[in-house]
Scaffold this motif. Structure first.
Motif, PDB file in Angstrom:
ATOM      1  N   HIS A  23     -28.695 -18.433  -3.771  1.00  0.00           N
ATOM      2  CA  HIS A  23     -28.605 -17.224  -4.514  1.00  0.00           C
ATOM      3  C   HIS A  23     -29.189 -17.531  -5.812  1.00  0.00           C
ATOM      4  N   HIS A  28     -32.295 -14.699  -6.624  1.00  0.00           N
ATOM      5  CA  HIS A  28     -32.582 -14.373  -7.896  1.00  0.00           C
ATOM      6  C   HIS A  28     -33.977 -15.150  -8.353  1.00  0.00           C
ATOM      7  N   HIS A  35     -32.538  -8.849  -2.901  1.00  0.00           N
ATOM      8  CA  HIS A  35     -31.314  -9.185  -3.592  1.00  0.00           C
ATOM      9  C   HIS A  35     -31.013  -7.970  -4.932  1.00  0.00           C
ATOM     10  N   HIS A  39     -27.300  -5.643  -6.599  1.00  0.00           N
ATOM     11  CA  HIS A  39     -27.003  -5.462  -8.164  1.00  0.00           C
ATOM     12  C   HIS A  39     -27.164  -4.233  -8.850  1.00  0.00           C
ATOM     13  N   HIS A 121     -20.354 -12.545 -11.890  1.00  0.00           N
ATOM     14  CA  HIS A 121     -21.889 -12.703 -11.530  1.00  0.00           C
ATOM     15  C   HIS A 121     -22.465 -11.233 -11.868  1.00  0.00           C
TER      16      HIS A 121
HETATM   17 ZN   LIG Z   1     -26.749 -12.059  -7.294  1.00  0.00          ZN
END
Ligand SMILES: [Zn+2]
Ligand SMILES: [Zn+2]
Length: 153
Positions: A23, A28, A35, A39, A121
């Motif tokens: 992750h 990221h 990913h 977000h 997060h």
């Molecule tokens: Zn993330």
């Protein structure tokens, strides 16, 4: 049998570490393109980020196959990855992101801590500057909030 169960348990634990590292440095990192969808507000039932579940299922399926036909211990590692995937899905997608309209509100200190940590997060919707990349283990919220502040500079 006991050795197999220990191997299964260690595999589940190891997956938390692997998920954390993946992750932080891959999702990221160079696979932010996939990913990023996680977000941003979701527009449909699925998001590009869901593809990671398929990526992680590949070693699990291969190890279960190898373990079933060639080398026994591989089966328990493959099952460990699958069990982690299930726990991750229930915790991350069902409980935190409420993708299946799960009605129960958790009250235990541990659950509240990991739920809040993952919400922290998501306090950052960019590739850089996020905190708390693990799922089933998290540092206390006050530490994460302090780190968020420091990263935001
Ligand atoms: Zn993330
Ligand atoms: Zn999330």
């Amino acid at each position: 049998m006991l050795a197999n169960l220990i191997l299964l348990f260690l595999s589940v634990l190891a997956m938390e570490a692997i998920a954390n590292i993946t992750h932080r440095y891959v999702m990221h990192g160079f696979l932010w393109v996939l990913h990023e969808s996680h977000h941003r507000p979701r527009t449909g039932t699925f998001e590009l980020n869901d593809l990671f579940a398929f990526f992680f299922s590949v070693p699990s399926i291969l190890l279960i196959y190898v373990g079933s036909y060639h080398y026994g211990p591989a089966l328990w590692v493959g099952l460990g990855i699958a069990i982690y995937g299930l726990i991750y899905f229930i915790f991350h997608d069902v409980i935190v992101h409420n993708r299946l309209a799960f009605p129960y509100k958790f009250k235990s200190a541990y659950m509240l801590r990991i739920i809040q940590a993952h919400k922290l997060h998501h306090a950052v919707s960019a590739k850089h500057g996020a905190v708390s990349f693990g799922f089933l283990y998290a540092r206390p919220a006050r530490e994460l909030k302090a780190e968020l502040k420091r990263l935001a500079g």
